[in-house]
Enzyme design. Structure first.
Site, PDB file in Angstrom:
ATOM      1  N   SER A 102      -2.712   5.483  -0.042  1.00 15.45           N
ATOM      2  CA  SER A 102      -3.452   4.372  -0.640  1.00 15.45           C
ATOM      3  C   SER A 102      -4.883   4.745  -1.000  1.00 15.45           C
ATOM      4  O   SER A 102      -5.407   4.311  -2.024  1.00 15.45           O
ATOM      5  CB  SER A 102      -3.450   3.171   0.306  1.00 15.45           C
ATOM      6  OG  SER A 102      -2.138   2.727   0.561  1.00 15.45           O
ATOM      7  N   HIS A 148      -9.010   2.491   1.458  1.00 20.22           N
ATOM      8  CA  HIS A 148      -9.077   1.988   0.085  1.00 20.22           C
ATOM      9  C   HIS A 148     -10.504   2.103  -0.458  1.00 20.22           C
ATOM     10  O   HIS A 148     -10.720   2.566  -1.578  1.00 20.22           O
ATOM     11  CB  HIS A 148      -8.650   0.517   0.040  1.00 20.22           C
ATOM     12  CG  HIS A 148      -7.189   0.315   0.309  1.00 20.22           C
ATOM     13  ND1 HIS A 148      -6.620  -0.938   0.328  1.00 20.22           N
ATOM     14  CD2 HIS A 148      -6.194   1.191   0.571  1.00 20.22           C
ATOM     15  CE1 HIS A 148      -5.322  -0.823   0.578  1.00 20.22           C
ATOM     16  NE2 HIS A 148      -5.045   0.467   0.739  1.00 20.22           N
TER      17      HIS A 148
END
Length: 201
Positions: A102, A148
Site C-alpha cells: 500500500s 500510506h
C-alpha cells in the site's frame, strides 16, 4: 504474487519478512531489508488487500511507467515502499508488524498526481481516489495509514524530481542525483527512528 502464494503455503514466511520498527533498532539484531520485503507481502486473511493493490498497480503502472521510463518507475516504486516503512518506523508502534504494497501504491498515486499536474491534465478524479483511500486508512482497522502517508509523500517528491528537472544534456544525471538525495534523506530518517525506538526500550 509469488510471495503471496508462498505466504499461503510456507509457514513462517510472513513473520520472516514482515516489518516493524523494532527490526531497525538496537533492540534486536537489525534486519533493515524488511523495510522493503514487507512491501511484497500481503494480509492472507483479507484477500481484498492484495486484490486492491494489484489492481491499483496495474492501472496506475500502465499509465505512469511509459511516462517515466522503466528504470525511473522502478526506482520510484522502491523509494515509495521504503518511505512507507520509514513512516511506520517514525509513527507506529514499533512492535506492530505491517505487510503490504500500500505504501508503494500510494507512492504511485502521489507520482501520478504530480506528473498529471505537470502535463496540465485533470487531476480531480485522482484527488478523490487518494482522499477516499486516505480516509479508509484511518477508519478501517488493520490498515497502516502511516505507510500510506510515507509512500504518498515520497512518491510525489520522486515524481517532482523527475518531471520538473529542466530538459538539458545532464537531465538524466540530475534526476538520478535527486532520487539518490531523496533516498539518503530516508536513510537518515531511518537512523533517527531507530534511535528513538532503541530509547523506548
Amino acid at each position: 504474487m509469488a510471495l503471496f502464494l508462498a505466504q499461503m503455503t510456507i509457514p513462517g514466511i510472513t513473520e520472516m519478512l514482515a516489518y516493524a520498527g523494532v527490526y531497525t533498532s538496537g533492540v534486536t539484531t537489525p534486519e533493515p531489508w524488511r523495510m522493503i520485503t514487507a512491501a511484497f507481502l500481503h494480509s492472507t486473511g483479507f484477500l481484498l488487500h492484495i486484490g486492491f493493490n494489484m489492481y491499483a498497480l496495474w492501472i496506475i503502472g500502465q499509465a505512469l511507467e511509459p511516462l517515466l521510463g522503466r528504470s525511473r518507475f522502478l526506482a520510484l516504486y522502491l523509494i515509495a515502499a521504503f518511505a512507507g516503512s520509514v513512516a511506520v518506523l517514525l509513527l507506529s508502534n514499533p512492535l506492530q508488524p505491517v505487510v503490504g504494497a500500500s505504501g508503494a501504491v500510494f507512492g504511485l498515486f502521489g507520482a501520478m498526481l504530480v506528473v498529471q499536474r505537470r502535463r496540465g491534465g485533470d487531476v480531480r478524479q485522482l484527488v478523490v481516489l487518494i482522499a477516499i483511500n486516505t480516509v479508509l486508512g484511518f477508519v478501517v482497522p488493520g490498515i497502516s495509514w502511516q505507510a500510506h502517508l510515507g509512500g504518498l509523500l515520497a512518491g510525489g517528491a520522486a515524481a517532482a524530481i523527475i518531471a520538473y528537472t529542466p530538459r538539458s544534456r545532464n537531465r538524466s544525471l540530475i534526476q538520478w542525483s535527486g532520487l539518490s538525495v531523496l533516498t539518503l534523506v530516508l536513510v537518515a530518517l531511518t537512523f533517527v527512528g531507530a534511535a528513538r525506538v532503541t530509547q523506548l526500550f
